[in-house]
Design an enzyme around this catalytic site. Structure first.
Site, PDB file in Angstrom:
ATOM      1  CE1 TYR A 108      -3.686   2.577   1.079  1.00  0.00           C
ATOM      2  CE2 TYR A 108      -1.798   3.595   2.165  1.00  0.00           C
ATOM      3  CZ  TYR A 108      -3.093   3.680   1.691  1.00  0.00           C
ATOM      4  OH  TYR A 108      -3.788   4.838   1.816  1.00  0.00           O
ATOM      5  CD  GLU A 196      -6.019   4.497  -0.834  1.00  0.00           C
ATOM      6  OE1 GLU A 196      -5.993   4.644   0.399  1.00  0.00           O
ATOM      7  OE2 GLU A 196      -7.056   4.196  -1.460  1.00  0.00           O
TER       8      GLU A 196
END
Lengths: 389, 289
Positions: A108, A196
């Site tokens: 991530y 993101e």
């Protein structure tokens, strides 16, 4: 302003960030074409502004061009409801068709604003592919967070420490350092409020690839990026929210029956709170802003009148820069003498007497109130008359 | 006494356009000393008796301005704030709404180096009732007194002020710190000033969803505040993930919830108003132990 995944990936490519090969399809034929061009298995991803689409059937796989076309046909024009969209879901008008990739590891990575520190920060985790909030709640020690000094930017050593923390070594580590630098450059250049990548993967061949990307742009900076305005997809918003946006009115559709028109964001939020405390359910949040014109007020009122759920309208104005007489004039302009629903107007502050006089002179059936609680409870009472025994 | 501004404050207005002028006049009518305006390209002229300069530095040098009220539109607002700091202004109040976050990140970093205090952006300004107004709030609802008010909101601040005035509770100074995610001064900065101000006997705090400034303020109040504090938090019923008008008012990732803020404030001894119609009531009960 949210971007679609395919739009975000096009921008990533411009900044030298590797993404799976593929592109956007608006028709089943285009989806088929993509697969024929790529010459390998593909994934078809519904382009909607909400997470959780995988579990909701918004991600399909195809091993033949025929299958790609069929899957595309069933997705395009459908609506997908995820926990983030509400029951009605969001319409699918576009798909991202891209090659499937053999994944070795998932990570991530995101850039976002650290409000408390007043700067941007880099957030990374070796727990990729899952919701970062979940990781934060369950295994916070797996999250790496680095604040970025706006004067210095993201330094390679900071990125390297994060990459090493993720378990990347050697070439992969240096590749990740370059990638983070490129992403930070993109983040600033495009005035993102969030960028993101989840997951960022290492493929079977050892390549770093941004598998899924979410970019959110700072609305306040759109004046610097006229070309980015075109990326806005109206179909992903409630039609009334689109209309409000055009007039620079802050409007959010909610599920109740009381249409609200308020000046100021804080007071608008407090008005919703007040209505609920009195037993009513607001149909919307609406802030007409500071120095709204008579036309803007009329437009805001029109939006409320178009909302099928609205059964009554509560106007709450504390005049400062905004003059109450102007608000009254705006209401009279739109409503005329015939409004199907009860209207309660609570006005205070600048030119309140003139405002009330205007409403009275126009012969509108309007209930006036001086206090916030008085106004809210009258509104609720008008909608649900007390049962007489 | 009061905080930040008083009748001796000398104010320069950056961005003396149509709306800037209107508000400058309203501040002057209230009694504020508007000593200069700054509009690049218009230096040497004057508007309604206010001398206009090309730069803030000239306004400081020639008129002794110490406070700046900024109405410059968003694209140039960050530069206006930095110019004020560079010119030796002590306090800048930025009313402008819609400044890009990236600009404010830079401004915030740059201001760490100097001594200028920034209030805002995206705020109604400051008023010390009966003495001085640097902002866009309706002056008439305020009464001189001893309640300090600090708020992230504009019109909701007017709401509490009206309630306080109606209840016979005048205000020492009211400060709107602004509704953006990045602002120059926070709740704690203002609470510190109110704590040290002899004219302030109690404080009312208005917060809203988003961020964690209210939580941090609550903890600070418990540790340091010597005066009674009451509060209201807007957005108890706000849906998550939606930006409620203010750029900073958004519940994201389970953070910024009104309920959490209220719970922490209460736990730290702050009297929290049960509804926006009962804010003055909350302060009154904070005053009667």
């Amino acid at each position: 302003m949210n971007l679609h995944e395919y739009q975000s990936k096009e921008i990533l490519r411009l900044y030298g960030v590797a993404v799976p090969q593929g592109g956007m399809a608006e028709t089943p034929e285009q989806a088929r074409q993509w697969m024929e061009n790529l010459g390998r298995d593909v994934v078809l991803k519904a382009q909607i502004h909400a997470g959780g689409r995988g579990k909701a059937g918004g991600v399909r796989f195809a091993t033949t061009p025929q299958q790609a076309e069929e899957e595309a046909r069933s997705l395009l024009g459908s609506r997908i409801a995820t926990p983030q969209t509400g029951a009605a879901g969001l319409p699918v008008h576009r798909l991202l068709v891209e090659e499937t990739v053999a994944i070795d590891k998932e990570f991530y990575l995101s850039f976002t604003l650290d409000r408390e520190a007043g700067c941007y920060c880099l957030v990374a985790s070796a727990a990729g592919g899952v919701d970062i909030e979940e990781t934060a709640a369950k295994t916070p020690e797996r999250i790496w967070r680095r604040r970025i000094d706006p004067c210095l930017g993201l330094r390679p050593f900071q990125a390297r420490r994060v990459a090493l923390g993720l378990g990347l070594r050697g070439e992969s580590c240096e590749e990740a350092v370059t990638l983070m630098g490129n992403l930070y450059r993109l983040f600033l250049d495009r005035d993102c409020s969030q960028l993101e990548i989840n997951p960022l993967v290492i493929t079977g061949n050892g390549q770093l690839l941004a598998m899924d990307v979410k970019i959110n742009l700072d609305d306040n900076a759109l004046f610097r990026h006229p070309q980015q305005q075109a990326l806005f997809d109206e179909s992903q918003l409630d039609p009334l929210e689109v209309q409000a946006r055009r007039y620079d009115i802050a409007y959010i559709k909610m599920s109740g029956t009381i249409g609200c028109l308020v000046n100021g964001a804080g007071l608008a939020m407090a008005t919703l709170d007040m209505l609920q405390a009195c037993g009513g359910q607001p149909a919307n949040f609406l802030d007409i802003g500071g120095g709204a014109s008579r036309e803007k007020i009329a437009e805001a009122f029109r939006i409320l009148l178009q909302d099928q759920d609205v059964k009554g309208v509560f106007v709450n104005i504390f005049g400062g820069i905004m003059r109450c007489d102007l608000v009254a004039q705006g209401i009279v302009d739109v409503v005329g003498a015939a409004c199907p629903w009860p209207i309660v107007v609570r006005m205070a502050g600048a030119r309140v007497a003139e405002g009330k006089a205007l409403l009275a002179a126009a012969g509108l059936k309007v209930t006036c109130a001086d206090g916030l609680e008085e106004g809210a409870s009258r509104m609720v009472a008008l909608l649900c008359p007390p049962v007489v025994e | 006494m009061a905080i930040l501004i008083n009748r001796d404050s000398r104010i320069v207005v950056q961005g003396l356009g149509r709306s800037g002028l209107l508000h400058a006049q309203s501040c002057r009518d209230y009694g504020s000393a508007i000593v200069a305006g700054v509009t690049p390209g218009k230096g040497g002229s004057s508007v309604d008796g206010i001398p206009v300069f090309d730069t803030v530095a000239e306004a400081v040098c020639s008129e002794g301005a110490t406070v700046s009220m900024i109405f410059v539109p968003p694209p140039a607002a960050a530069d206006a704030i930095l110019e004020a700091a560079d010119a030796g202004i002590e306090l800048a109040v930025c009313i402008a709404e819609g400044i890009p976050v990236r600009d404010m990140v830079q401004v915030k970093r740059a201001l760490q180096e100097g001594t200028m205090r920034l209030i805002g952006p995206n705020c109604p300004g400051i008023i010390t009732p009966g003495q001085c107004k640097v902002g866009i709030m309706p002056g008439a609802i305020h009464r001189p007194g001893s309640v300090g008010v600090v708020s992230r909101s504009g019109t909701l601040t007017y709401e509490v002020v009206q309630q306080l005035s109606d209840a016979g509770l005048g205000q020492s100074t009211c400060v709107g710190i602004g509704g953006d995610p990045i602002i120059g001064s926070g709740f704690i900065d203002m609470l510190q000033l109110f704590n040290e101000d002899p004219a302030t006997e109690s404080v009312f705090v208005i917060g809203e969803i988003g961020g964690s400034a209210e939580e941090e303020a609550a903890v600070w109040i418990q540790r340091h505040m010597r005066k009674p504090v009451a509060a209201f938090i807007a957005g108890v019923t706000a849906p998550p993930g939606k930006r409620m008008g203010h750029a900073g008012a958004i519940i994201s990732g389970g953070k910024g919830l009104a309920g959490d803020k209220i719970a922490i404030l209460k736990a730290c001894g702050v009297q929290v108003a049960t509804s926006p119609a009962r804010m003055a009531e909350a302060l009154l009960s904070a005053l009667t132990p």
